[in-house]
Design a protein around this motif. Structure first.
Motif, PDB file in Angstrom:
ATOM      1  N   GLU A  99       0.851  -1.189   0.000  1.00 18.92           N
ATOM      2  CA  GLU A  99       0.000   0.000   0.000  1.00 18.92           C
ATOM      3  C   GLU A  99       0.884   1.236   0.000  1.00 18.92           C
ATOM      4  N   THR A 100       1.244   1.668  -1.213  1.00 19.08           N
ATOM      5  CA  THR A 100       2.164   2.786  -1.398  1.00 19.08           C
ATOM      6  C   THR A 100       1.590   3.772  -2.398  1.00 19.08           C
ATOM      7  N   ASP A 101       2.322   4.841  -2.649  1.00 20.16           N
ATOM      8  CA  ASP A 101       1.905   5.821  -3.654  1.00 20.16           C
ATOM      9  C   ASP A 101       1.855   5.203  -5.047  1.00 20.16           C
ATOM     10  N   ALA A 102       2.652   4.164  -5.271  1.00 21.61           N
ATOM     11  CA  ALA A 102       2.649   3.507  -6.585  1.00 21.61           C
ATOM     12  C   ALA A 102       1.273   2.924  -6.889  1.00 21.61           C
ATOM     13  N   ILE A 103       0.594   2.408  -5.877  1.00 26.39           N
ATOM     14  CA  ILE A 103      -0.750   1.848  -6.086  1.00 26.39           C
ATOM     15  C   ILE A 103      -1.718   2.953  -6.498  1.00 26.39           C
ATOM     16  N   ARG A 104      -1.554   4.140  -5.934  1.00 25.86           N
ATOM     17  CA  ARG A 104      -2.416   5.269  -6.318  1.00 25.86           C
ATOM     18  C   ARG A 104      -2.223   5.589  -7.801  1.00 25.86           C
ATOM     19  N   LEU A 105      -0.982   5.540  -8.275  1.00 21.97           N
ATOM     20  CA  LEU A 105      -0.693   5.772  -9.688  1.00 21.97           C
ATOM     21  C   LEU A 105      -1.322   4.672 -10.551  1.00 21.97           C
ATOM     22  N   THR A 109      -4.240   5.160 -13.433  1.00 17.96           N
ATOM     23  CA  THR A 109      -4.049   4.622 -14.776  1.00 17.96           C
ATOM     24  C   THR A 109      -5.176   3.655 -15.132  1.00 17.96           C
ATOM     25  N   ALA A 110      -5.536   2.809 -14.199  1.00 16.02           N
ATOM     26  CA  ALA A 110      -6.629   1.853 -14.430  1.00 16.02           C
ATOM     27  C   ALA A 110      -7.944   2.587 -14.681  1.00 16.02           C
ATOM     28  N   GLN A 111      -8.170   3.654 -13.928  1.00 23.18           N
ATOM     29  CA  GLN A 111      -9.388   4.450 -14.116  1.00 23.18           C
ATOM     30  C   GLN A 111      -9.423   5.056 -15.522  1.00 23.18           C
ATOM     31  N   HIS A 112      -8.302   5.568 -15.978  1.00 25.46           N
ATOM     32  CA  HIS A 112      -8.204   6.133 -17.329  1.00 25.46           C
ATOM     33  C   HIS A 112      -8.476   5.043 -18.382  1.00 25.46           C
ATOM     34  N   PHE A 143       1.119  -8.488 -12.736  1.00 22.32           N
ATOM     35  CA  PHE A 143       2.128  -7.488 -12.442  1.00 22.32           C
ATOM     36  C   PHE A 143       2.312  -7.395 -10.932  1.00 22.32           C
ATOM     37  N   GLY A 144       3.523  -7.050 -10.530  1.00 25.83           N
ATOM     38  CA  GLY A 144       3.800  -6.834  -9.115  1.00 25.83           C
ATOM     39  C   GLY A 144       4.623  -5.587  -8.928  1.00 25.83           C
ATOM     40  N   ILE A 145       4.322  -4.850  -7.881  1.00 26.24           N
ATOM     41  CA  ILE A 145       5.070  -3.648  -7.540  1.00 26.24           C
ATOM     42  C   ILE A 145       5.823  -3.953  -6.251  1.00 26.24           C
ATOM     43  N   LEU A 146       7.149  -3.899  -6.338  1.00 30.91           N
ATOM     44  CA  LEU A 146       7.988  -4.208  -5.194  1.00 30.91           C
ATOM     45  C   LEU A 146       8.805  -2.977  -4.824  1.00 30.91           C
ATOM     46  N   ILE A 147       9.050  -2.833  -3.542  1.00 32.50           N
ATOM     47  CA  ILE A 147       9.800  -1.693  -3.032  1.00 32.50           C
ATOM     48  C   ILE A 147      11.120  -2.209  -2.479  1.00 32.50           C
TER      49      ILE A 147
END
Length: 154
Positions: A99-105, A109-112, A143-147
């Protein structure tokens, strides 16, 4: 091991009661009990601790429950992919991350994209790096978002 039997097992695990699970599955209680005993015999392990009104998963049952959920998710995902028409852009996209800012991005994008391609569905999984990489390795996420710091070696 059959998918039907895994579905029965998962329902009993969720309901924690064989009679309730039998009602949900539209089966008789003896039929469901026999299916579960056959599964235990096939695997050679005990999956449930049976009480008077409640059943609990053994450690082996908990492991099977986790794997059965993964299997059923893959089956559903595969069926959806095979059943969609080629003329319309559609499908399901599975994304995992913390749960990071990347998820907000990703959400923006998904909404667009949703406006342009309304038949695409997005599924977001929240978890730590180990959870996300495990699901990526099993094909449960696209896809995966890793920090950082994260070990990305195979």
């Amino acid at each position: 091991m059959e998918l039907r039997t895994l579905k029965y097992f998962l329902t009993v695990a969720k309901e924690e009661n064989i009679s309730k699970a039998a009602n949900v599955l539209h089966l008789t209680q003896p039929t469901l009990s026999r299916q579960l005993m056959d599964l235990e015999n096939e695997l050679g392990i005990k999956l449930f601790i049976r009480g008077n009104r409640k059943v609990q998963l053994t450690d082996e049952g908990k492991l099977l429950c986790k794997r059965a959920e993964e299997i059923m998710t893959l089956v559903d995902k595969t069926e959806q992919e095979l059943n969609h028409s080629d003329t319309i852009i559609n499908g399901d996209i599975y994304i995992g991350g913390g749960e990071t800012d990347a998820i907000r991005l990703i959400a923006k994008t998904a909404q667009h994209l949703q406006r342009k391609y309304p038949n695409i569905k997005y599924h977001i999984f929240s978890g730590n790096a180990d959870d996300v990489t495990e699901r990526l390795d099993k094909g449960l996420l696209d896809f995966g978002i890793l920090i950082e710091p994260t070990d990305l070696t195979i």
